[in-house]
Design an enzyme around this catalytic site. Structure first.
Site, PDB file in Angstrom:
ATOM      1  N   CYS A  51       0.834  -1.197   0.000  1.00  0.00           N
ATOM      2  CA  CYS A  51       0.000   0.000   0.000  1.00  0.00           C
ATOM      3  C   CYS A  51       0.870   1.250   0.000  1.00  0.00           C
ATOM      4  O   CYS A  51       2.092   1.164   0.044  1.00  0.00           O
ATOM      5  CB  CYS A  51      -0.944   0.013   1.209  1.00  0.00           C
ATOM      6  SG  CYS A  51      -0.081   0.198   2.760  1.00  0.00           S
ATOM      7  N   CYS A  54       3.358   1.555   2.769  1.00  0.00           N
ATOM      8  CA  CYS A  54       4.576   0.755   2.611  1.00  0.00           C
ATOM      9  C   CYS A  54       5.577   1.486   1.730  1.00  0.00           C
ATOM     10  O   CYS A  54       6.756   1.577   2.062  1.00  0.00           O
ATOM     11  CB  CYS A  54       4.241  -0.599   1.972  1.00  0.00           C
ATOM     12  SG  CYS A  54       3.124  -1.598   2.960  1.00  0.00           S
ATOM     13  N   ASP A 459      -2.526 -31.568   2.094  1.00  0.00           N
ATOM     14  CA  ASP A 459      -1.444 -31.788   3.042  1.00  0.00           C
ATOM     15  C   ASP A 459      -2.017 -31.522   4.435  1.00  0.00           C
ATOM     16  O   ASP A 459      -3.070 -30.903   4.568  1.00  0.00           O
ATOM     17  CB  ASP A 459      -0.301 -30.804   2.704  1.00  0.00           C
ATOM     18  CG  ASP A 459       0.761 -30.795   3.769  1.00  0.00           C
ATOM     19  OD1 ASP A 459       1.212 -31.894   4.135  1.00  0.00           O
ATOM     20  OD2 ASP A 459       1.140 -29.712   4.219  1.00  0.00           O
ATOM     21  N   ASP A 637       1.646 -26.762   1.614  1.00  0.00           N
ATOM     22  CA  ASP A 637       2.382 -25.551   2.004  1.00  0.00           C
ATOM     23  C   ASP A 637       3.880 -25.749   2.190  1.00  0.00           C
ATOM     24  O   ASP A 637       4.650 -24.836   1.973  1.00  0.00           O
ATOM     25  CB  ASP A 637       1.797 -24.977   3.298  1.00  0.00           C
ATOM     26  CG  ASP A 637       2.256 -25.766   4.503  1.00  0.00           C
ATOM     27  OD1 ASP A 637       2.168 -27.007   4.433  1.00  0.00           O
ATOM     28  OD2 ASP A 637       2.697 -25.163   5.481  1.00  0.00           O
ATOM     29  N   ASP A 641       6.152 -30.304  -0.039  1.00  0.00           N
ATOM     30  CA  ASP A 641       4.970 -30.433  -0.901  1.00  0.00           C
ATOM     31  C   ASP A 641       5.217 -29.857  -2.285  1.00  0.00           C
ATOM     32  O   ASP A 641       4.472 -30.152  -3.218  1.00  0.00           O
ATOM     33  CB  ASP A 641       3.773 -29.673  -0.306  1.00  0.00           C
ATOM     34  CG  ASP A 641       3.321 -30.268   1.008  1.00  0.00           C
ATOM     35  OD1 ASP A 641       3.306 -31.503   1.097  1.00  0.00           O
ATOM     36  OD2 ASP A 641       2.991 -29.501   1.916  1.00  0.00           O
TER      37      ASP A 641
END
Lengths: 744, 53
Positions: A51, A54, A459, A637, A641
């Site tokens: 944004c 930031c 997972d 994640d 994986d």
């Protein structure tokens, strides 16, 4: 609001992103460039910026460093470019400043392939501009010609207008048509015909016929149609390119994981920051707390807790000491480690996983997009029609000139303008809609693949569960004990400490806190010695010691036990039920042990469970299902994986996932909820329906327009009107809002 | 109809001007950060100057 170095001002002010751990920044000295403007330049990849706050925070923060002349953050790519007077500023301080503001930061190494694609995007934009300019200006003359058709315009004026049109159209088409001509040529050389072949043919034939007409003083010129065709198609191409740009962003994050730097101890004992890929076996490197191991190696000095979540998916950190091996991708948590490198970066575990990911992505490249499938059926029909109408008109006695004119009209009118726009326009809308619901879609065709799934693999750790320890007995612990524990916990990177610190919120820390790897943290609060850690270390005599527990022990108070558990996400069971209600097979693949895997599956309502799987076994399961003709969605994640995510037909990952997994996945769920999975599936199905609907419109338009063209009723004016109206109808249909299917 | 002699070049010149301007915006990188541009309008860079110490 002033920006101070308090905890509150860290990270994105709108609090959308993950806050990086304080001070966790690699030394990027090895990536500094010296440029012609006399300044040293450094590109950093900043994650978590989203944004105005930031941009302002980061640029102001970096500009405030003495010696820094320029800093520019690109929010789309996350690239922060900093320039400074050589020698006046330290690149390490620049990176640390950004990290201290609460953003993850790493050196930015774009790679050649990616720069090439950026150029391609600009080229498409330029082609679009030239085609648009030419189309509008030729229309200026074409409309005049059509308006004067009833005889008000003299022949020499018409001829002049045709000549001016030709002068604009020929160079413009030669430039703007390049993307199509090249692709068509490449495809023909392979003996295939893609959608660009009829496009190129139509454009070239239309231009050729029109030029001939202009030279011989004929009535009909199709310059406007040829260029307008290019213009509409280039809009579709550019939209498509922008969609794929988001995939590039993800690939870059995977690269950044590898382009990290390492602190190498040189022969003379000095420490230098070097690029991780320059580390050779036999080099000695230092890992500070917060550093990620760049290569596989053996520890020669030090003792520390190491976060292995990225590598094995295990959420509990392990204790390593002298003589132990560590793998690339593991993160050092507590103490300084000295490591003897045993492999190059390209031989490390991380690199092997990356290769598995790439292999999976190549296999997935075999997926044929809806638009291409439509083109495969469409191209032969169109060409047959054009040839047939040419032969037909010759047979009924028309001249070659007239017959060529008719077949050119057939090619122009059937040109897949709407096909080129139908899919990208719908996908842009669907991707934007999903983004608002917290799903980042990285590839346009991922939506098409998602609409076709019949099996969902999940997972466990970090996907169905939160993947982070959560305090279970919070109700039994009073605020004062929690705050006391948090004063110690805030100084530590251990996951259990982080969980406590997150729960207690920002606050003070114990001044002299010291951490003992594998045991706990000790410090003084108000003159009292306090220990937070394992039962045997804190001196608590606990008969049935809980592995996942922390004890708080202080003089003059009863010991407090903090119990942690990796809890199921709140909406995990709802999501599984929703998937089953939609008729999908749901299966859980876990790398974890049998008991927790079965327990989590039972809670979530999943019947098919596999456990203790290695990354290779996860891929094997995915591939076996695909061989059986299933279309598989994989949600995961961990770094373990990532290969399975790449091997599945379509994959999703979570914002908290390992970078490599996010890079391998087609979609990333922002936030902690799983229900957006259902939203994504519903929207992808709706988008598929909308694309097919658009193809239907295009087909319907052809059924009306083609007979007109074949029987010679299509004048340049009719071609122009038919073409633009079909493109506009398709685009408007794409912009129409989707109906909501998700039951709330 | 003689007006066309200068009207046509004039129309083309104006259009080329537009095209040239667009090409300049592409080359100068104004489309490189489509997400950042919309946020930058909210940054009040001069705000600090108006606040007395």
């Amino acid at each position: 609001m002033s920006i101070s170095d308090t905890e509150e001002s860290r990270g994105c002010p709108t609090m959308g992103g993950p806050v990086a751990q304080k001070g966790a920044a690699a030394d990027p000295s090895a990536f500094v460039r010296h440029e012609d403007d006399g300044l040293s330049h450094l590109d950093l990849l900043v994650r978590g910026a989203r944004c105005a706050g930031c941009i302002s925070k980061i640029e102001k923060g970096v500009n405030a460093i003495a010696g820094v002349q320029t800093s520019q953050l690109n929010l789309s790519t996350g690239k922060l470019t900093v320039g400074w007077v050589p020698g006046a500023a330290d690149p390490g301080i620049i990176a640390r400043t950004v990290a201290d503001l609460g953003y993850q930061v790493s050196p930015y190494d774009p790679g050649e392939a990616e720069e090439e694609r950026d150029k391609q995007g600009r080229f498409l934009l330029l082609c679009m501009a030239v085609a648009g300019f030419a189309a509008m200006n030729i229309m200026l003359f074409s409309v005049s010609v059509w308006a004067g058709f009833s005889g008000e315009m003299q022949e020499n004026t018409r001829s002049l207008f045709h000549w001016v049109s030709a002068l604009i159209a020929l160079p413009a088409a030669a430039f703007a048509g390049q993307p199509f001509f090249r692709s068509a040529f490449a495809s023909l050389r392979k003996g295939k015909a893609n959608m660009d072949v009829p496009i190129s043919l139509a454009v070239l034939l239309a231009l050729g016929v029109s030029l001939y007409e202009t030279i011989t003083g004929g009535e009909h010129a199709y310059f406007d149609a040829a260029v307008m065709l290019l213009f509409f198609l280039l809009i579709g191409r550019w939209l498509d390119h922008r969609l794929r740009g988001q995939t590039r962003l993800a690939a870059r994050e995977l690269l950044s994981l590898q382009s990290a730097t390492a602190n190498r101890i040189e022969a003379d004992g000095s420490v230098h920051a070097v690029q991780a890929r320059d580390i050779a076996p036999g080099d000695t490197i230092i890992l500070w707390p917060g550093d990620r191991a760049p290569v596989d190696g053996q520890i020669t000095a030090g003792r520390s807790d190491v976060d292995m979540a990225l590598v094995s998916g295990e959420s509990a950190p392990g204790l390593v000491e002298k003589g132990d091996f560590i793998r690339a991708g593991m993160v050092n948590l507590t103490d300084k480690l000295t490591v003897l490198a045993k492999a190059r970066t390209e031989d490390s575990l991380l690199a092997e996983l990356t290769r598995l990911v790439e292999a999976g992505e190549t296999a997935r490249g075999k997926f044929v997009k809806l638009a291409d499938r439509a083109a495969q059926a469409y191209v032969p029909i169109v060409h047959t029609l054009a040839v047939l109408s040419f032969v037909g008109w010759i047979l009924v006695g028309a001249g070659v000139h007239h017959a060529v004119l008719i077949s050119a009209a057939v090619l122009i009118i059937t040109c897949p303008c709407a096909l080129g726009l139908a899919a990208p326009a719908v996908q842009i809308v669907a991707v934007g809609r999903l983004f608002k619901r917290g799903v980042l879609v990285k590839a346009g065709d991922a939506l098409e693949r998602l609409a076709e799934i019949d099996t969902v693999l999940l997972d466990k750790t970090g996907t169905l569960t939160l993947g982070k320890p959560r305090l279970v007995n919070a109700a039994d612990i009073n605020d004062e004990a929690l705050e006391l524990a948090a004063k110690l916990a805030r100084t530590s990177r251990h996951p259990l400490s982080r969980a406590l610190a997150d729960l207690a919120g920002p606050g003070a820390v114990a001044k002299d806190a010291t951490e003992t790897a594998g045991h706990g943290v000790e410090g003084h609060v108000d003159g009292v010695r306090v220990r937070l850690g394992r039962a045997d270390w804190t001196g608590v005599n606990d008969a049935d010691q809980q592995a996942s527990g922390l004890w708080l022990v202080a003089e003059g108070r009863d010991p407090v036990h903090f119990i942690f558990e990796d809890a199921l996400r709140l909406d995990a069971a709802d999501m599984v039920a929703g998937l089953m209600a939609r008729g999908y097979d749901v299966e859980m693949l876990s790398g974890d042990r049998k008991a927790p895997a079965l327990a989590a599956a039972a809670d979530a309502g999943i019947k098919n469970v596999s456990f203790e799987l290695t990354p290779q076994e996860k891929i094997a399961r995915v591939e076996a299902l695909v061989r059986d003709g299933k279309t598989v969605l994989m949600i995961g994640d961990g770094l373990n994986d990532a290969p399975a995510l790449a091997a599945a037909n379509v994959s999703m990952s979570l914002a908290s996932a390992a970078d490599a997994s996010q890079a391998a996945a087609d979609m990333v769920l922002q936030g902690e909820k799983l229900l957006p999975v259902l939203t994504a599936i519903d929207i992808s199905r709706a988008a598929r329906g909308r694309i097919l609907q658009n193809f239907g419109f295009a087909a319907g338009y052809n059924m009306v327009a083609v007979p007109l063209a074949v029987f010679g009723f299509v004048t340049p004016m009719i071609a122009a009107i038919a073409m633009s109206s079909s493109s506009i109808i398709v685009t408007l249909n794409a912009l129409r809002p989707f109906k909501r299917h998700t039951p709330s | 109809m003689t007006a066309l002699i200068y009207l046509i070049p004039a129309a083309l010149f104006l259009a080329l001007l537009g095209l040239g301007a667009f090409i300049w915006t592409v080359k100068s990188g104004q489309y490189d950060d489509m997400d950042g541009a919309k946020w930058r309008i909210f940054i009040d860079d001069d705000q600090d100057d108006h606040i007395p110490d």
